[in-house]
Motif scaffolding. Structure first.
Motif, PDB file in Angstrom:
ATOM      1  N   TRP A  76      73.486  -3.245  20.664  1.00 30.35           N
ATOM      2  CA  TRP A  76      72.898  -4.232  21.493  1.00 30.35           C
ATOM      3  C   TRP A  76      73.315  -5.544  21.012  1.00 30.35           C
ATOM      4  O   TRP A  76      73.596  -6.669  22.023  1.00 30.35           O
ATOM      5  CB  TRP A  76      71.292  -4.033  21.286  1.00 30.35           C
ATOM      6  CG  TRP A  76      70.689  -5.607  21.815  1.00 30.35           C
ATOM      7  CD1 TRP A  76      69.855  -6.384  20.996  1.00 30.35           C
ATOM      8  CD2 TRP A  76      70.845  -5.923  23.245  1.00 30.35           C
ATOM      9  NE1 TRP A  76      69.657  -7.394  21.804  1.00 30.35           N
ATOM     10  CE2 TRP A  76      69.998  -7.097  23.138  1.00 30.35           C
ATOM     11  CE3 TRP A  76      71.262  -5.617  24.293  1.00 30.35           C
ATOM     12  CZ2 TRP A  76      70.069  -7.938  24.246  1.00 30.35           C
ATOM     13  CZ3 TRP A  76      71.105  -6.385  25.335  1.00 30.35           C
ATOM     14  CH2 TRP A  76      70.464  -7.646  25.478  1.00 30.35           C
ATOM     15  N   ILE A 106      75.449  -4.245  32.041  1.00 30.12           N
ATOM     16  CA  ILE A 106      75.924  -3.941  30.455  1.00 30.12           C
ATOM     17  C   ILE A 106      74.739  -3.232  29.719  1.00 30.12           C
ATOM     18  O   ILE A 106      74.611  -2.614  28.627  1.00 30.12           O
ATOM     19  CB  ILE A 106      75.987  -5.475  29.834  1.00 30.12           C
ATOM     20  CG1 ILE A 106      77.437  -5.775  30.365  1.00 30.12           C
ATOM     21  CG2 ILE A 106      75.997  -5.518  28.504  1.00 30.12           C
ATOM     22  CD1 ILE A 106      77.669  -7.454  30.062  1.00 30.12           C
ATOM     23  N   ILE A 107      73.492  -3.533  29.986  1.00 29.88           N
ATOM     24  CA  ILE A 107      72.051  -3.095  29.450  1.00 29.88           C
ATOM     25  C   ILE A 107      72.118  -1.789  29.777  1.00 29.88           C
ATOM     26  O   ILE A 107      71.448  -0.924  28.840  1.00 29.88           O
ATOM     27  CB  ILE A 107      70.870  -3.938  29.917  1.00 29.88           C
ATOM     28  CG1 ILE A 107      71.395  -5.204  29.412  1.00 29.88           C
ATOM     29  CG2 ILE A 107      69.628  -3.237  29.571  1.00 29.88           C
ATOM     30  CD1 ILE A 107      69.957  -6.341  30.008  1.00 29.88           C
ATOM     31  N   ASP A 167      70.391   1.961  28.203  1.00 27.98           N
ATOM     32  CA  ASP A 167      71.143   2.861  27.980  1.00 27.98           C
ATOM     33  C   ASP A 167      70.863   3.888  26.984  1.00 27.98           C
ATOM     34  O   ASP A 167      70.061   3.472  25.841  1.00 27.98           O
ATOM     35  CB  ASP A 167      72.529   2.281  27.468  1.00 27.98           C
ATOM     36  CG  ASP A 167      73.705   3.361  27.115  1.00 27.98           C
ATOM     37  OD1 ASP A 167      73.191   4.249  27.122  1.00 27.98           O
ATOM     38  OD2 ASP A 167      74.878   2.555  26.872  1.00 27.98           O
ATOM     39  N   LEU A 197      78.763   0.307  22.151  1.00 26.13           N
ATOM     40  CA  LEU A 197      78.371  -1.090  21.879  1.00 26.13           C
ATOM     41  C   LEU A 197      77.036  -0.953  21.514  1.00 26.13           C
ATOM     42  O   LEU A 197      76.067  -0.600  22.435  1.00 26.13           O
ATOM     43  CB  LEU A 197      78.878  -1.994  23.031  1.00 26.13           C
ATOM     44  CG  LEU A 197      80.280  -2.242  23.504  1.00 26.13           C
ATOM     45  CD1 LEU A 197      80.302  -2.996  24.771  1.00 26.13           C
ATOM     46  CD2 LEU A 197      81.073  -2.533  22.124  1.00 26.13           C
ATOM     47  N   GLY A 257      74.596   0.558  30.917  1.00 27.29           N
ATOM     48  CA  GLY A 257      75.588   1.352  30.471  1.00 27.29           C
ATOM     49  C   GLY A 257      76.103   2.234  31.648  1.00 27.29           C
ATOM     50  O   GLY A 257      76.787   3.339  31.819  1.00 27.29           O
ATOM     51  N   TYR A 295      67.496  -1.462  19.151  1.00 20.86           N
ATOM     52  CA  TYR A 295      67.548  -2.694  19.607  1.00 20.86           C
ATOM     53  C   TYR A 295      66.274  -3.536  19.666  1.00 20.86           C
ATOM     54  O   TYR A 295      65.226  -2.789  19.275  1.00 20.86           O
ATOM     55  CB  TYR A 295      67.909  -2.428  21.178  1.00 20.86           C
ATOM     56  CG  TYR A 295      66.936  -1.785  21.848  1.00 20.86           C
ATOM     57  CD1 TYR A 295      65.874  -2.211  22.534  1.00 20.86           C
ATOM     58  CD2 TYR A 295      66.973  -0.413  21.937  1.00 20.86           C
ATOM     59  CE1 TYR A 295      64.904  -1.646  23.365  1.00 20.86           C
ATOM     60  CE2 TYR A 295      66.089   0.193  22.794  1.00 20.86           C
ATOM     61  CZ  TYR A 295      65.010  -0.260  23.333  1.00 20.86           C
ATOM     62  OH  TYR A 295      64.127   0.294  24.131  1.00 20.86           O
ATOM     63  N   ILE A 318      81.505   0.148  28.927  1.00 18.90           N
ATOM     64  CA  ILE A 318      80.244   0.600  29.187  1.00 18.90           C
ATOM     65  C   ILE A 318      80.008   1.474  30.245  1.00 18.90           C
ATOM     66  O   ILE A 318      79.046   2.220  30.238  1.00 18.90           O
ATOM     67  CB  ILE A 318      79.696  -0.715  29.751  1.00 18.90           C
ATOM     68  CG1 ILE A 318      80.038  -1.332  31.101  1.00 18.90           C
ATOM     69  CG2 ILE A 318      79.679  -2.000  28.803  1.00 18.90           C
ATOM     70  CD1 ILE A 318      79.897  -2.355  31.838  1.00 18.90           C
ATOM     71  N   THR A 338      76.285  -6.601  20.027  1.00 22.84           N
ATOM     72  CA  THR A 338      77.568  -6.779  20.758  1.00 22.84           C
ATOM     73  C   THR A 338      77.430  -6.927  22.139  1.00 22.84           C
ATOM     74  O   THR A 338      77.986  -7.974  22.642  1.00 22.84           O
ATOM     75  CB  THR A 338      78.399  -5.405  20.265  1.00 22.84           C
ATOM     76  OG1 THR A 338      78.448  -5.367  18.919  1.00 22.84           O
ATOM     77  CG2 THR A 338      79.815  -5.703  20.798  1.00 22.84           C
ATOM     78  N   ARG A 339      76.665  -6.118  22.902  1.00 22.23           N
ATOM     79  CA  ARG A 339      76.278  -6.403  24.260  1.00 22.23           C
ATOM     80  C   ARG A 339      75.873  -7.873  24.537  1.00 22.23           C
ATOM     81  O   ARG A 339      76.290  -8.202  25.457  1.00 22.23           O
ATOM     82  CB  ARG A 339      75.368  -5.154  24.660  1.00 22.23           C
ATOM     83  CG  ARG A 339      76.131  -3.720  24.620  1.00 22.23           C
ATOM     84  CD  ARG A 339      75.170  -2.882  25.135  1.00 22.23           C
ATOM     85  NE  ARG A 339      75.407  -1.497  24.719  1.00 22.23           N
ATOM     86  CZ  ARG A 339      75.392  -0.362  25.401  1.00 22.23           C
ATOM     87  NH1 ARG A 339      75.040  -0.382  26.922  1.00 22.23           N
ATOM     88  NH2 ARG A 339      75.505   0.744  24.855  1.00 22.23           N
ATOM     89  N   LEU A 384      85.967  -4.712  29.772  1.00 24.74           N
ATOM     90  CA  LEU A 384      84.666  -4.294  29.618  1.00 24.74           C
ATOM     91  C   LEU A 384      84.095  -2.828  30.174  1.00 24.74           C
ATOM     92  O   LEU A 384      83.457  -2.180  29.673  1.00 24.74           O
ATOM     93  CB  LEU A 384      83.635  -5.310  29.927  1.00 24.74           C
ATOM     94  CG  LEU A 384      82.199  -5.098  29.814  1.00 24.74           C
ATOM     95  CD1 LEU A 384      81.738  -4.824  28.360  1.00 24.74           C
ATOM     96  CD2 LEU A 384      81.402  -6.204  30.304  1.00 24.74           C
ATOM     97  N   MET A 414      71.980   3.448  23.435  1.00 24.22           N
ATOM     98  CA  MET A 414      71.405   2.286  22.800  1.00 24.22           C
ATOM     99  C   MET A 414      69.996   2.419  22.154  1.00 24.22           C
ATOM    100  O   MET A 414      69.687   1.904  21.182  1.00 24.22           O
ATOM    101  CB  MET A 414      71.398   0.828  23.466  1.00 24.22           C
ATOM    102  CG  MET A 414      71.204  -0.332  23.050  1.00 24.22           C
ATOM    103  SD  MET A 414      71.769  -1.711  23.950  1.00 24.22           S
ATOM    104  CE  MET A 414      70.109  -1.841  25.287  1.00 24.22           C
TER     105      MET A 414
END
Length: 420
Positions: free
Chosen positions: A194, A292-293, A328, A192, A295, A336, A184, A196-197, A180, A331
């Motif tokens: 949202w 993850i959110i 991110d 990626l 990045g 999202y 990220i 998928t995240r 991962l 994103m």
């Protein structure tokens, strides 16, 4: 003549049934003596066996039996399944002599190489560096024993292992999208969206729920971080690297143990006091969700001082009602669902609470993420760990927030019961 003959026969008959016949040994005496002799022989053999054959020789014999070089023979048994033994030559050939072009990454355990077996199956072979590794033989055995004891779709699957002379390798199923962190942190060039995240976040949560609550053994991973999350061809996450994992007694709130893990993902009560429980994994999960959110890494010293430590920066945004700025930027361009992202951020804050007993168990985390329960209340300010260099360049730890107690009984009060 005939009468005399009958008299002789009668005389002989009386002799055989007379007093001398009554003195012959009984069958019971024969059985007793036979059993006694057999027992003496067994005792003598046992004494000779213990004198001549040492425990070390028995261990060597077992090792030789286990190392029979047949790649199709299962030799290590787990609670749910067995794994396959590979000889070193097979893995050397599969990875083209561990060629640098097949290197997937390097961790504390050692390098990981992509390989292809004779039947065309792709594998990832993790090679233990006994001299250079931060981990060692005990971690190798721990990972083999532990990962063969659990099985879940969000845990990496161990295909087999190699213990050939000085060589120690673990053979995993190959994950097409690798780890991962490569995605990220922007190393792979992949993006990626949202959905998928969010799939990755929920998958990791379900894997941890299984380890903490649903597996035959209660297990704490101790090193939940982006580089230990592998992604298959559909970006389904698999938790990997169980070298630091610990079996956890059901009747204990926490274990007192030496710290092992990765700074930046570490729960304060574990980093400072060595108090280990499943709540340490939950804290690490909270940090990972923010990564993850957003990045970005949890620690980035190239940024301005107020942005360097991700949990601290995220909380400042939350306090000023600007937490949407954490997302991110890529994103934002793709689009999202704001409500879902904000809910995931709040779940992360619940996992980062300073008191370990306030962090929700992973079953509640999964329920909150999938909207099966409603969140109520406001999370407390996380206990940030500020890493500052001293003059001798050793790392010291200071808590920014107030002191916090040991992780004890109660569970999170911030989650409402499921609505009917």
């Amino acid at each position: 003549m005939t009468g005399r003959r009958l008299q002789e026969i009668s005389s002989v008959s009386s002799m055989t049934t007379g007093p001398s016949a009554s003195k012959m040994p009984s069958p019971a005496l024969f059985f007793f003596l036979g059993g006694l002799v057999t027992l003496i022989i067994l005792l003598v053999l046992l004494f000779v066996f213990r004198k001549k054959i040492k425990p070390e020789d028995i261990k060597k014999l077992v090792a030789v039996v286990r190392r029979q070089p047949a790649a199709s023979t299962d030799v290590f048994s787990g609670n749910l399944r067995t794994i396959t033994y590979f000889d070193f030559k097979t893995l050397k050939k599969a990875t083209k002599n561990f060629h640098s072009a097949n290197l997937l990454g390097v961790g504390g355990f050692g390098p990981v190489y992509q390989g292809r077996l004779g039947d065309g199956k792709l594998i990832a072979a993790k090679k233990l560096c006994l001299n250079k590794s931060q981990q060692g033989e005990s971690e190798f055995l721990t990972e083999v024993k532990l990962i063969t004891s659990v099985q879940h779709k969000n845990l990496v699957r161990l295909i087999g292992c190699c213990s050939d002379g000085p060589q120690r390798l673990l053979v995993y199923e190959y994950m097409k999208n690798r780890s991962l962190d490569l995605i990220i942190y922007g190393k792979s060039g992949q993006f990626l969206k949202w959905s998928t995240r969010f799939q990755i976040i929920v998958g990791i949560a379900r894997g941890l729920q299984y380890l903490h609550e649903d597996s035959p053994l209660r297990i704490i991973h101790r090193d939940i971080k982006a580089s230990n999350i592998l992604l298959d061809d559909k970006f389904q996450p698999r938790i990997g690297d169980f070298g630091l994992a610990r079996f956890f007694p059901e009747d204990q709130a926490y274990l007192s143990t030496t710290f092992a893990g990765t700074l930046g993902y570490t729960a304060p009560e574990y980093a400072i006091r060595g108090e280990l429980s499943e709540k340490a994994d939950i804290y690490s999960f909270g940090v990972l969700v923010l990564e993850i959110i957003s990045g970005r890494r949890n620690t980035d010293l190239t940024l301005s001082s107020e942005m360097q430590y991700l949990p601290e920066y995220a909380w400042k945004l939350f306090e000023t009602a600007n937490v949407i700025n954490l997302i991110d930027p890529k994103m934002k361009e793709d689009g999202y669902v704001e409500r879902d992202v904000l809910q995931a951020i709040q779940v992360a804050f619940l996992c980062l609470q300073p008191h370990a007993n306030l962090r929700p168990p992973m079953s509640e985390v999964v329920a909150m993420l999938t909207c099966k329960v409603q969140m109520t209340g406001t999370p407390m300010k996380p206990a940030f760990l500020d890493r500052m260099r001293t003059k001798d360049q050793n790392i010291s730890w200071d808590t920014i927030t107030e002191a916090f107690p040991s992780p004890l009984q109660s569970e999170s009060p911030s989650v409402a019961k499921p609505s009917t």
